[in-house]
Enzyme design. Structure first.
Site, mmCIF file in Angstrom:
data_model
loop_
_atom_site.group_PDB
_atom_site.id
_atom_site.type_symbol
_atom_site.label_atom_id
_atom_site.label_comp_id
_atom_site.label_asym_id
_atom_site.label_seq_id
_atom_site.Cartn_x
_atom_site.Cartn_y
_atom_site.Cartn_z
ATOM 1 N N LYS A 5 -0.103 -36.423 -122.843
ATOM 2 C CA LYS A 5 0.504 -35.409 -123.725
ATOM 3 C C LYS A 5 0.673 -36.028 -125.095
ATOM 4 O O LYS A 5 0.784 -37.245 -125.220
ATOM 5 C CB LYS A 5 1.878 -34.986 -123.179
ATOM 6 C CG LYS A 5 2.285 -33.596 -123.581
ATOM 7 C CD LYS A 5 1.606 -32.548 -122.733
ATOM 8 C CE LYS A 5 1.876 -31.150 -123.225
ATOM 9 N NZ LYS A 5 1.439 -30.156 -122.218
ATOM 10 N N PHE A 7 6.705 -15.498 -126.386
ATOM 11 C CA PHE A 7 5.486 -14.702 -126.524
ATOM 12 C C PHE A 7 4.436 -15.530 -127.243
ATOM 13 O O PHE A 7 3.761 -15.108 -128.137
ATOM 14 C CB PHE A 7 5.738 -13.326 -127.161
ATOM 15 C CG PHE A 7 5.880 -13.301 -128.651
ATOM 16 C CD1 PHE A 7 7.057 -13.706 -129.236
ATOM 17 C CD2 PHE A 7 4.854 -12.865 -129.464
ATOM 18 C CE1 PHE A 7 7.204 -13.690 -130.606
ATOM 19 C CE2 PHE A 7 4.986 -12.827 -130.844
ATOM 20 C CZ PHE A 7 6.171 -13.254 -131.415
ATOM 21 N N GLY A 8 4.308 -16.779 -126.802
ATOM 22 C CA GLY A 8 3.343 -17.701 -127.397
ATOM 23 C C GLY A 8 2.033 -17.691 -126.644
ATOM 24 O O GLY A 8 1.612 -16.667 -126.107
ATOM 25 N N VAL A 21 1.176 -18.420 -123.865
ATOM 26 C CA VAL A 21 1.231 -18.181 -122.431
ATOM 27 C C VAL A 21 1.714 -16.774 -122.087
ATOM 28 O O VAL A 21 1.109 -16.071 -121.279
ATOM 29 C CB VAL A 21 2.176 -19.239 -121.801
ATOM 30 C CG1 VAL A 21 2.429 -18.945 -120.349
ATOM 31 C CG2 VAL A 21 1.600 -20.637 -121.980
ATOM 32 N N ALA A 22 2.795 -16.344 -122.720
ATOM 33 C CA ALA A 22 3.475 -15.102 -122.320
ATOM 34 C C ALA A 22 2.567 -13.879 -122.412
ATOM 35 O O ALA A 22 2.615 -12.989 -121.555
ATOM 36 C CB ALA A 22 4.733 -14.899 -123.164
ATOM 37 N N TRP A 23 1.691 -13.834 -123.420
ATOM 38 C CA TRP A 23 0.874 -12.622 -123.581
ATOM 39 C C TRP A 23 -0.126 -12.468 -122.436
ATOM 40 O O TRP A 23 -0.392 -11.354 -121.979
ATOM 41 C CB TRP A 23 0.193 -12.555 -124.943
ATOM 42 C CG TRP A 23 -0.943 -13.514 -125.150
ATOM 43 C CD1 TRP A 23 -0.829 -14.800 -125.581
ATOM 44 C CD2 TRP A 23 -2.337 -13.272 -124.946
ATOM 45 N NE1 TRP A 23 -2.083 -15.376 -125.651
ATOM 46 C CE2 TRP A 23 -3.028 -14.462 -125.271
ATOM 47 C CE3 TRP A 23 -3.083 -12.168 -124.524
ATOM 48 C CZ2 TRP A 23 -4.411 -14.583 -125.184
ATOM 49 C CZ3 TRP A 23 -4.467 -12.291 -124.434
ATOM 50 C CH2 TRP A 23 -5.114 -13.487 -124.763
ATOM 51 N N ASP A 39 -0.895 -26.684 -126.924
ATOM 52 C CA ASP A 39 0.407 -26.535 -126.266
ATOM 53 C C ASP A 39 1.232 -25.727 -127.263
ATOM 54 O O ASP A 39 0.659 -25.100 -128.173
ATOM 55 C CB ASP A 39 1.027 -27.911 -125.961
ATOM 56 C CG ASP A 39 2.214 -27.822 -125.001
ATOM 57 O OD1 ASP A 39 1.991 -27.662 -123.797
ATOM 58 O OD2 ASP A 39 3.386 -27.882 -125.457
HETATM 59 O O1 2IT Z 1 0.918 -27.862 -120.350
HETATM 60 C C1 2IT Z 1 -0.316 -27.721 -120.210
HETATM 61 O O2 2IT Z 1 -0.858 -27.758 -119.115
HETATM 62 C C2 2IT Z 1 -1.112 -27.503 -121.419
HETATM 63 N N1 2IT Z 1 -0.553 -27.466 -122.507
HETATM 64 C C3 2IT Z 1 -2.600 -27.371 -121.332
HETATM 65 C C4 2IT Z 1 -3.242 -28.719 -121.335
HETATM 66 C C5 2IT Z 1 -4.743 -28.715 -121.399
HETATM 67 O O3 2IT Z 1 -5.281 -29.842 -121.476
HETATM 68 O O4 2IT Z 1 -5.375 -27.671 -121.373
#
Ligand code: 2IT
Length: 445
Positions: free
Chosen positions: A124, A236-237, A239-241, A164
């Site tokens: 990360k 609503f970033g 992921v949420a949509w 992310d």
């Molecule tokens: O938390 C996650 O799994 C992501 N931000 C995606 C990581 C990725 O390498 O696609």
């Protein structure tokens, strides 16, 4: 292994890293029994080796804003574990970013990536840079400055960053441009790329779609479906949509979304038109949700609150770590919630998880529920390596298959003697065994 001894030692070494210690504590509790039943793990000090990242790069990022003012941010990349494949994980751009948060995310990512069945290690990175309100040119200059340091430690077979919170397609584009300039190579060094320069179909919606496929499996265990279910979602970033879109497609009704300013309650539920509006709002680099209530008068904006006070059948927190606490869980339970699927990484506090489990409500952790994002990143790497592109149907089918296999792994390792599926234990044990056994095979390094 004694969980408390390990946590106390870690706390002494890394004082104040509370998110990191929280993530480690949860995994250790889940794997304690299996670890102690298999002495080969202890003999190779697998836990002591697994809880510390392989290495951490910290760097300064200097950039100039549109007024000519110079700014300095901190940049990081945490290489957590590469036992089963190249380091892999997103880059978070958010003012809250610090080493504790990136270590927790890298640690979680290691197990999540193992669950996907694809060969990816855990990593990360990110910066305390705040993208909110920045111009396009400022975002570009920041991303270029960030890559001027990051490029040394990444590569298609070494470490493959992605998006992310705060890092979407636009940022990946600027990062990729600078990498290409420095390395003189077009490779799959980042995922979440644009479709016409190496990206994969379905990657933008993969985390939300995958989470919904996982929740669908949780419901199916009880011969249940999304049809007619009321769902609360936060954020609503990125992921949420995707969650809102897929839940709606499966016949459920998403009645909330949220931002740092409060939450929207839309009794009629989100639909494709409303989601398009939200995406436009988000593209303007704004994470506030109140304008939604002006645009759609049937919706109410509730300032300064979280959506967990709304009556629902399924709760899907999709914003950020520790966004749903014990009190929130109690409110949801009192209002009759039947399932909790954590879409954000460590979105629920330990107290919240305990409340759900005590009430016998199926609760699944982020590392299982949200693994579809990184899974499609893995599929993007496969396509890049083969220099070809799969169709939407092919990628979606593979995503579906991966989410079902993660759900099966949770059932295999998490079903208790009373029949309750402890998804936390299931995900942690399944992920741990895969990484730990790979480490055993590869010797003490
Ligand atoms: O938390 C996650 O799994 C992501 N931000 C995606 C990581 C990725 O390498 O696609």
């Amino acid at each position: 292994m004694n969980v408390n001894t390990i946590i106390n030692n870690l706390e002494a070494k890394h004082p104040g890293e509370k998110e990191y210690l929280q993530a480690v504590h949860e995994v250790l509790e889940s794997i304690e029994t299996i670890y102690n039943e298999n002495p080969q793990y202890e003999a190779a000090k697998i836990i002591e080796r697994l809880v510390e990242p392989d290495r951490i790069l910290t760097f300064r990022v200097s950039w100039t804003d549109d007024e000519g003012q110079v700014h300095v941010n901190l940049g990081y990349r945490v290489h957590f574990n590469n036992a089963i494949g190249p380091y892999k994980g997103g880059l978070r751009l958010h003012p809250s970013v610090n080493l504790s948060i990136l270590k927790f995310l890298g640690f979680e990512q290691t197990f999540k990536n193992a669950l996907t069945t694809l060969p990816m290690g855990g990593a990360k990175g990110g910066s305390d840079f705040n993208p909110k309100g920045k111009s396009d040119a400022e975002i570009m200059r920041f991303c270029q400055a960030f890559m001027l340091e990051l490029w040394r430690v990444i590569g298609p077979n070494t470490d493959v960053p992605a998006g992310d919170i705060g890092t979407g397609g636009r940022e990946i584009g600027y990062l990729y441009g600078m990498y290409k300039k420095l390395q003189m190579e077009n490779t799959g060094v980042l995922t979440g790329k644009g479709l016409n320069w190496g990206g994969s179909l379905i990657r933008p919606e993969a985390t939300g779609f995958g989470a919904t496929y996982f929740a669908k499996e949780m419901l199916a265990v009880n011969n249940d479906t999304f049809k007619g279910k009321t769902v609360t979602v936060s954020g609503f970033g990125n992921v949420a949509w995707g969650v809102a879109l897929k839940v709606t497609e499966l016949g459920g009704k998403v009645v909330t979304i949220s931002g740092p300013d409060g939450y929207i309650y839309d009794e009629k539920g989100l639909d494709a038109e409303k989601i398009d509006y939200l995406l436009e709002l988000r593209a303007s680099n704004n994470d506030i949700v109140s304008p939604y209530a002006d645009e759609f008068p049937e919706a109410k904006f509730i300032p300064g609150k979280k959506p967990w006070e709304v009556k629902c059948d399924i709760a899907m927190p999709s914003a950020i770590q520790n966004e749903l606490n014990g009190e929130d869980a109690k409110k949801l339970i009192a209002n009759g919630v039947q399932y909790a699927a954590e879409v954000s990484n460590m979105g629920c506090t330990p107290e919240a998880i305990e409340e759900f489990q005590k009430a016998g409500i199926p609760f699944a952790p982020g590392k299982a529920v949200n693994a579809g994002g990184v899974a499609v990143s893995g599929l993007e790497m496969s396509q890049n390596a083969m220099k070809l592109n799969w169709t939407t149907e092919e990628v979606d089918a593979k995503l579906h298959h991966i989410m079902s296999s993660i759900h099966e792994a949770c059932i295999k390792y998490g079903t208790q003697s009373d029949g309750y599926i402890n998804y936390v234990n299931g995900a942690n044990i399944a992920g741990f065994i895969k990484v730990a056994d790979a480490m055993l095979d590869q010797g003490i390094i």
